[in-house]
Design an enzyme around this catalytic site. Structure first.
Site, mmCIF file in Angstrom:
data_model
loop_
_atom_site.group_PDB
_atom_site.id
_atom_site.type_symbol
_atom_site.label_atom_id
_atom_site.label_comp_id
_atom_site.label_asym_id
_atom_site.label_seq_id
_atom_site.Cartn_x
_atom_site.Cartn_y
_atom_site.Cartn_z
ATOM 1 N N TYR A 174 0.612 -1.203 0.232
ATOM 2 C CA TYR A 174 0.374 0.227 -0.411
ATOM 3 C C TYR A 174 1.051 1.325 -0.338
ATOM 4 O O TYR A 174 1.776 1.669 0.644
ATOM 5 C CB TYR A 174 -0.799 0.416 0.911
ATOM 6 C CG TYR A 174 -1.726 -1.183 1.257
ATOM 7 C CD1 TYR A 174 -2.618 -1.457 0.889
ATOM 8 C CD2 TYR A 174 -1.756 -2.444 1.741
ATOM 9 C CE1 TYR A 174 -4.320 -1.966 0.970
ATOM 10 C CE2 TYR A 174 -1.954 -3.468 1.631
ATOM 11 C CZ TYR A 174 -3.507 -3.440 1.233
ATOM 12 O OH TYR A 174 -4.287 -4.491 1.422
ATOM 13 N N HIS B 279 -6.936 0.286 -2.223
ATOM 14 C CA HIS B 279 -6.668 -1.219 -2.285
ATOM 15 C C HIS B 279 -4.604 -1.329 -3.097
ATOM 16 O O HIS B 279 -3.898 -0.326 -3.009
ATOM 17 C CB HIS B 279 -6.552 -0.521 -4.219
ATOM 18 C CG HIS B 279 -6.059 -2.086 -4.888
ATOM 19 N ND1 HIS B 279 -7.153 -3.026 -5.018
ATOM 20 C CD2 HIS B 279 -5.847 -2.363 -6.438
ATOM 21 C CE1 HIS B 279 -6.706 -3.737 -5.808
ATOM 22 N NE2 HIS B 279 -6.185 -3.693 -6.861
ATOM 23 N N LYS C 140 -2.996 -5.763 -9.647
ATOM 24 C CA LYS C 140 -2.212 -5.797 -8.927
ATOM 25 C C LYS C 140 -1.297 -5.741 -10.154
ATOM 26 O O LYS C 140 -1.005 -6.617 -11.156
ATOM 27 C CB LYS C 140 -1.836 -6.427 -7.686
ATOM 28 C CG LYS C 140 -2.381 -6.500 -7.355
ATOM 29 C CD LYS C 140 -2.756 -6.222 -5.483
ATOM 30 C CE LYS C 140 -3.817 -6.746 -4.840
ATOM 31 N NZ LYS C 140 -4.849 -5.846 -4.163
#
Lengths: 354, 354
Positions: free
Chosen positions: A289, A300, A331
């Site tokens: 993060y 997210h 991701k």
């Protein structure tokens, strides 16, 4: 059309130069003739543009299949070359001094007469291994997304059905804005984590260290890597003897050398303002993060990070697995190459459709 | 309530027996008292049902945190125990003679007074390794989906944030109905595959061997493992000298011992009427089709197969990655444990929510 093969280069006359180089970007002109790399000749043979090449050494005429069987060219290279041609690209074999690249691909609509490059391609069978040095070279020198100047480095993997999967390799140093002052805390070392009975609120709620046992008022449990990092920063002491050494020792017992590699990557991420949390559910070392103000307002997580030794050998199958899973959860997969000093490279690998 | 701890067992009086065993399934009665396993005592301490246990050896009273810090119980076991209790299950530590299991879980609404079991649980930290023997034991003896009689074997992995991921382990021998008569063919051995210039139509179109280079009339390329299998069955010969040995030798050059393991799994799958094709895009050795009549009418591939040595050590993180990816593409992840004779076990691993 007479086309000859001397074991390493294929040569054709001036007619071939006009037909294949001038209008379609095969080979390179030399002394009025056309010199073709073996893979270019294979493609012309496959298309039927030339019926056969004549082997200067034995004198036989080789058709496409005989030419491939003679091992004049790796079929893995042939499949990549063919696939990129099928996608509308012109491409040339990379110069020998570029050890990591097999092909240089021109932007669509351009060719060997132009100066621009779109991709540097390294081709591999799904069964072969890829050295970290190759990945580093594909990633190029700069911390860029390969702007206008530098071609994107691409690993092209040919699977057993000869489908080609393209994976781009970029340098991607994580950075974020997470920064919180953390008062010191004390904890107990358990088998596999550290339990902090009376944690300062900022530790979890703002800086996102650890996880409360159940609800917010419960003791906070820190992973060994979180605890080792905090102890190393002077923010955590253990009840009983010893400090960071005891935690690192426990980590080493649990997962060997990998623990210290992960710890170095963890520290580098925290230093860059990024919060690493376990990536277990995604099969990675960390998910990260970049900008944590409060755990109640987590965004997210952006990256999945896998930490590997600096001399790691990548298995294309593992790369495919990591990259596919990361893509599925929106991701980016990043490999942290770590040596005994710290992380030397952060390489983002992503699926690419040329 | 006086609760004592002698270093391995926790003992409480008859009042505890009524409160904790009779109504909530903790511990087991002994001589009118209640004997608790360390993990059961940890849970009662965590809940505040008992304030402390008294250490018989040192005489101190241990509260929850001190008790965990004393390493009376692995916190990994505690997290699994707590999670299953939170989900409404009663469970007991597994008997010592069950080396692979840490907990036996009763069906919801039942407890240690009943005879039924829902799950046999092996608990592990995400950082620890899981031996193949443990996976075998969790899978049980029978080729069943764990019907009414046998509890489901489950690997419970505790990640660094103490979340628990449950993976069920079952025996799952692949079987299918693919069977076609294949006439002999001849091919050329290339670096990484075999090229068949004039393949019998049934070879690809019905039996789903290989892949045509481009369109249906092109030469058929077989992967090394397909070619080695066909050659071993007497269905493929190579132009030039040598047969199956040359192909296996090439495979060994490309990927070492793994080639022969894959070949044994490939043969076992074909023998069972199942078509294995490369699982590269899913990071596996094979994806499989159980019932192939024609390549124009292929169904969904059902399994992803990864072939590992019989003494393989599983990394929970790799299991999580494989199983998550397989689930995302609606396939079942199966590990083929292979020794020098062939595949000894097929173990299906799937995410489970107890």
């Amino acid at each position: 059309m007479h086309v000859t093969f001397d074991g390493s280069r294929v040569t054709a006359g001036s007619e071939a130069r006009e037909r294949f180089y001038d209008s379609r970007g095969y080979g390179r002109p030399r002394d009025g003739n056309l010199e073709l790399a073996p893979v270019e000749a294979a493609h012309l043979l496959f298309r039927g543009d030339i019926p056969a090449v004549h082997d200067d050494r034995g004198g036989e005429a080789l058709d496409f299949q005989a030419y491939l069987a003679s091992q004049a060219v790796s079929e893995v290279d042939f499949f990549v070359y063919k696939d990129l041609r099928d996608r509308g690209f012109y491409l040339s074999p990379a110069p020998e001094e570029d050890a990591a690249a097999d092909f240089l691909v021109y932007p669509r609509g351009q060719g060997p007469w132009d100066d621009d490059l779109a991709y540097r391609i390294h081709s591999k069978s799904e069964r072969a291994e890829v050295a970290a040095a190759t990945m580093r070279s594909l990633a190029g020198e700069d911390e860029t997304d390969h702007g206008d100047d530098e071609p994107t480095g691409v690993l092209a993997v040919v699977d057993e059905e000869s489908e080609v999967t393209y994976l781009s390799v970029d340098r991607r140093r994580p950075s974020g804005s997470t920064a919180h002052d953390i008062p010191s805390a004390e904890g107990d070392l358990l088998a596999d984590r550290v339990l902090v009975g009376d944690p300062p609120a900022v530790l979890h709620e703002r800086a996102f260290y650890g996880q409360p046992l159940d609800s917010e008022d419960d003791p906070l449990q820190l992973s060994l890597v979180e605890a080792a990092h905090l102890a190393g920063e002077g923010r955590l002491s253990l009840s009983g003897d010893g400090g960071v050494e005891r935690i690192v020792e426990r980590g080493r017992e649990v997962e060997g050398e990998r623990f210290e590699r992960r710890l170095r990557a963890y520290a580098a991420l925290r230093d860059a303002g990024v919060v690493p949390k376990t990536g277990f559910k995604f099969g990675a070392d960390f998910r990260t993060y970049a900008n944590v103000e409060s755990v109640d307002d987590l965004g997210h997580s952006e990256l999945l990070v896998r930490v590997v030794p600096g001399d790691h050998t990548f298995d294309p199958r593992d790369l495919a697995l990591d990259v596919r899973l990361a893509h599925g959860v929106r991701k980016t997969m990043v490999y942290a190459l770590a040596d005994s000093e710290g992380v030397t490279e952060w390489l983002a690998v992503q699926r690419l459709t040329p």
